[in-house]
Every structure is written in structure tokens, then in C-alpha cells.
Design a protein around this motif. Structure first.
Motif, PDB file in Angstrom:
ATOM      1  N   SER A 108       0.817  -1.213   0.000  1.00 33.33           N
ATOM      2  CA  SER A 108       0.000   0.000   0.000  1.00 33.33           C
ATOM      3  C   SER A 108       0.853   1.266   0.000  1.00 33.33           C
ATOM      4  N   GLY A 109       0.185   2.397  -0.174  1.00 32.27           N
ATOM      5  CA  GLY A 109       0.848   3.695  -0.122  1.00 32.27           C
ATOM      6  C   GLY A 109       1.067   4.328  -1.479  1.00 32.27           C
ATOM      7  N   TRP A 110       0.421   3.788  -2.503  1.00 31.99           N
ATOM      8  CA  TRP A 110       0.651   4.269  -3.865  1.00 31.99           C
ATOM      9  C   TRP A 110      -0.025   5.601  -4.143  1.00 31.99           C
ATOM     10  N   GLY A 111      -1.005   5.998  -3.330  1.00 26.94           N
ATOM     11  CA  GLY A 111      -1.725   7.244  -3.551  1.00 26.94           C
ATOM     12  C   GLY A 111      -0.864   8.490  -3.413  1.00 26.94           C
ATOM     13  N   GLN A 112       0.316   8.357  -2.824  1.00 29.30           N
ATOM     14  CA  GLN A 112       1.189   9.521  -2.661  1.00 29.30           C
ATOM     15  C   GLN A 112       2.032   9.799  -3.918  1.00 29.30           C
ATOM     16  N   PHE A 113       1.860   8.993  -4.953  1.00 29.16           N
ATOM     17  CA  PHE A 113       2.591   9.168  -6.200  1.00 29.16           C
ATOM     18  C   PHE A 113       1.626   9.537  -7.323  1.00 29.16           C
ATOM     19  N   ALA A 114       2.134  10.252  -8.323  1.00 29.04           N
ATOM     20  CA  ALA A 114       1.364  10.465  -9.548  1.00 29.04           C
ATOM     21  C   ALA A 114       1.400   9.154 -10.328  1.00 29.04           C
ATOM     22  N   GLU A 115       0.244   8.711 -10.796  1.00 29.14           N
ATOM     23  CA  GLU A 115       0.163   7.417 -11.480  1.00 29.14           C
ATOM     24  C   GLU A 115       1.150   7.319 -12.642  1.00 29.14           C
ATOM     25  N   ALA A 116       1.296   8.376 -13.415  1.00 24.72           N
ATOM     26  CA  ALA A 116       2.200   8.352 -14.575  1.00 24.72           C
ATOM     27  C   ALA A 116       3.652   8.139 -14.139  1.00 24.72           C
ATOM     28  N   ASP A 117       4.009   8.654 -12.964  1.00 21.43           N
ATOM     29  CA  ASP A 117       5.393   8.546 -12.484  1.00 21.43           C
ATOM     30  C   ASP A 117       5.733   7.153 -11.958  1.00 21.43           C
ATOM     31  N   ILE A 118       4.733   6.441 -11.466  1.00 26.34           N
ATOM     32  CA  ILE A 118       5.011   5.194 -10.745  1.00 26.34           C
ATOM     33  C   ILE A 118       4.470   3.954 -11.459  1.00 26.34           C
ATOM     34  N   LYS A 119       3.768   4.128 -12.569  1.00 23.77           N
ATOM     35  CA  LYS A 119       3.091   3.003 -13.222  1.00 23.77           C
ATOM     36  C   LYS A 119       4.017   1.830 -13.547  1.00 23.77           C
ATOM     37  N   ALA A 120       5.183   2.069 -14.097  1.00 21.21           N
ATOM     38  CA  ALA A 120       6.083   0.965 -14.468  1.00 21.21           C
ATOM     39  C   ALA A 120       6.548   0.203 -13.227  1.00 21.21           C
ATOM     40  N   VAL A 121       6.869   0.914 -12.162  1.00 21.71           N
ATOM     41  CA  VAL A 121       7.286   0.267 -10.912  1.00 21.71           C
ATOM     42  C   VAL A 121       6.126  -0.529 -10.332  1.00 21.71           C
ATOM     43  N   TYR A 122       4.957   0.081 -10.282  1.00 18.52           N
ATOM     44  CA  TYR A 122       3.757  -0.567  -9.758  1.00 18.52           C
ATOM     45  C   TYR A 122       3.434  -1.842 -10.537  1.00 18.52           C
ATOM     46  N   ASP A 123       3.465  -1.766 -11.865  1.00 11.59           N
ATOM     47  CA  ASP A 123       3.173  -2.943 -12.697  1.00 11.59           C
ATOM     48  C   ASP A 123       4.206  -4.044 -12.472  1.00 11.59           C
ATOM     49  N   GLY A 124       5.475  -3.667 -12.365  1.00 10.35           N
ATOM     50  CA  GLY A 124       6.524  -4.645 -12.117  1.00 10.35           C
ATOM     51  C   GLY A 124       6.358  -5.329 -10.773  1.00 10.35           C
ATOM     52  N   LEU A 125       5.988  -4.563  -9.772  1.00  9.29           N
ATOM     53  CA  LEU A 125       5.781  -5.141  -8.439  1.00  9.29           C
ATOM     54  C   LEU A 125       4.545  -6.028  -8.400  1.00  9.29           C
ATOM     55  N   THR A 126       3.502  -5.634  -9.105  1.00 13.87           N
ATOM     56  CA  THR A 126       2.291  -6.448  -9.148  1.00 13.87           C
ATOM     57  C   THR A 126       2.619  -7.851  -9.654  1.00 13.87           C
ATOM     58  N   SER A 127       3.393  -7.938 -10.731  1.00 15.31           N
ATOM     59  CA  SER A 127       3.758  -9.261 -11.240  1.00 15.31           C
ATOM     60  C   SER A 127       4.844  -9.905 -10.384  1.00 15.31           C
ATOM     61  N   GLY A 128       5.743  -9.124  -9.822  1.00  9.19           N
ATOM     62  CA  GLY A 128       6.818  -9.682  -9.006  1.00  9.19           C
ATOM     63  C   GLY A 128       6.338 -10.316  -7.715  1.00  9.19           C
ATOM     64  N   TRP A 129       5.442  -9.632  -7.000  1.00  2.57           N
ATOM     65  CA  TRP A 129       4.933 -10.189  -5.745  1.00  2.57           C
ATOM     66  C   TRP A 129       4.153 -11.480  -6.011  1.00  2.57           C
ATOM     67  N   GLY A 130       3.217 -11.421  -6.962  1.00  2.00           N
ATOM     68  CA  GLY A 130       2.348 -12.569  -7.211  1.00  2.00           C
ATOM     69  C   GLY A 130       2.961 -13.663  -8.069  1.00  2.00           C
ATOM     70  N   GLY A 131       3.907 -13.297  -8.930  1.00  4.17           N
ATOM     71  CA  GLY A 131       4.454 -14.268  -9.859  1.00  4.17           C
ATOM     72  C   GLY A 131       5.847 -14.772  -9.523  1.00  4.17           C
ATOM     73  N   TYR A 132       6.507 -14.126  -8.563  1.00  3.84           N
ATOM     74  CA  TYR A 132       7.867 -14.519  -8.206  1.00  3.84           C
ATOM     75  C   TYR A 132       8.012 -14.769  -6.702  1.00  3.84           C
ATOM     76  N   CYS A 133       7.779 -13.744  -5.907  1.00  6.54           N
ATOM     77  CA  CYS A 133       8.040 -13.843  -4.464  1.00  6.54           C
ATOM     78  C   CYS A 133       7.142 -14.855  -3.765  1.00  6.54           C
ATOM     79  N   LEU A 134       5.822 -14.718  -3.915  1.00  3.44           N
ATOM     80  CA  LEU A 134       4.927 -15.660  -3.228  1.00  3.44           C
ATOM     81  C   LEU A 134       5.109 -17.100  -3.722  1.00  3.44           C
ATOM     82  N   PRO A 135       5.269 -17.340  -5.021  1.00  6.51           N
ATOM     83  CA  PRO A 135       5.553 -18.719  -5.446  1.00  6.51           C
ATOM     84  C   PRO A 135       6.871 -19.264  -4.857  1.00  6.51           C
ATOM     85  N   ASN A 136       7.876 -18.405  -4.721  1.00  2.49           N
ATOM     86  CA  ASN A 136       9.130 -18.838  -4.080  1.00  2.49           C
ATOM     87  C   ASN A 136       8.903 -19.190  -2.625  1.00  2.49           C
ATOM     88  N   LEU A 137       8.118 -18.379  -1.915  1.00  2.00           N
ATOM     89  CA  LEU A 137       7.792 -18.671  -0.517  1.00  2.00           C
ATOM     90  C   LEU A 137       7.073 -20.012  -0.420  1.00  2.00           C
TER      91      LEU A 137
END
Length: 144
Positions: A108-137
Motif C-alpha cells: 500500500s501507499g501508492w496514492g502519494q505518487f502520480a500514477e504516470a510517475d510510478i506506473k512501471a514500478v507498480y506494474d513490475g511489483l504487481t507481477s513480481g509479488w504474485g508471480g515470483y516472491c509468493l511462489p518462491n515462498l
């Protein structure tokens, strides 16, 4: 408004085993891809996406993470930020299920950023948490 990142996974292992992998020094580094982890509230560790830098203990370009809460065996919370930018919050919670454990992650905490500035990071984390980190755990918790 940018929504929280949310992901969860079912793990065929008891909560105590998942907690040991989730927060165990020497294990967190494997499922999370981090460096310098110490299981202490207030400790800063680093998420280094570059494997060569991680192997060399180089933290340049790494995301900083500070442990905010550890409530064994249920809740692990840390901040996630680059120096000079606002902190976001990652919370992992474990719940016993009939077949083992449900691990749920909220970033959480994404509301403090402008969507255009953070979109690539946000998208990468969305796939990273669900597609990499949690499956590794899951893989590591079920291997024991």
C-alpha cells in the motif's frame, strides 16, 4: 487513485513452517531476493533485483526496506522505498487453512505518487509479488 497491490497464495505447510521461511535469516534472501536481512524491527535490508550485484553485496540501485512489525507467526510488515522518495508499506499475513496456510500480501501507499510517475514500478511489483516472491515462498515452505 492507485489501488493497493494485493496477492495471495495457498501453501501446503503449517503456519509455523511458513513463518520460519518468511522471516528466517538465510531464507528470506532466497524467496525475496534481498540482502542484509536481519529479523529485527527497525532493521533496514535491501531488495536488489540485479543478481550479480546481490552476489557482490552491492546495494547500489537497491530498494530500501525497513522492518516495521514482526508478529510471529502471523504478520510481517516492512516499508519499501528508494532513498528520497515516499515510503510504501508491504504487509504479509499468514492464516491457517484446512490444507496448510494462506499467505496474503498487500503493498500500500501508492496514492502519494502520480500514477504516470510510478506506473512501471507498480506494474513490475504487481507481477513480481504474485508471480515470483509468493511462489518462491510456497516452494521453499513446502520443500521442508
Amino acid at each position: 487513485m492507485i489501488e493497493d497491490i494485493a496477492a495471495s497464495i495457498e501453501i501446503a505447510a503449517p503456519v509455523e513452517r511458513v513463518w520460519a521461511v518468511l522471516t528466517g535469516e538465510g531464507l528470506v534472501e532466497q524467496w525475496l531476493g534481498c540482502q542484509r536481512f536481519k529479523a529485527e524491527v527497525g532493521h533496514v535490508f535491501y531488495m536488489q533485483p540485479d543478481a550479480a550485484k546481490r552476489a557482490a553485496e552491492d546495494i547500489s540501485g537497491a530498494t530500501h526496506c525497513q522492518i516495521e512489525a514482526m508478529e510471529p507467526p502471523r504478520r510481517f510488515v516492512f516499508t519499501w522505498y528508494m532513498p528520497g522518495t515516499p515510503k510504501t508499506l508491504v504487509e504479509l499475513s499468514l492464516t491457517a487453512t484446512a490444507n496448510g496456510t494462506r499467505a496474503a500480501l498487500t503493498h500500500s501507499g501508492w496514492g502519494q505518487f502520480a500514477e504516470a510517475d510510478i506506473k512501471a514500478v507498480y506494474d513490475g511489483l504487481t507481477s513480481g509479488w504474485g508471480g515470483y516472491c509468493l511462489p518462491n515462498l510456497k516452494r521453499m515452505s513446502e520443500a521442508a
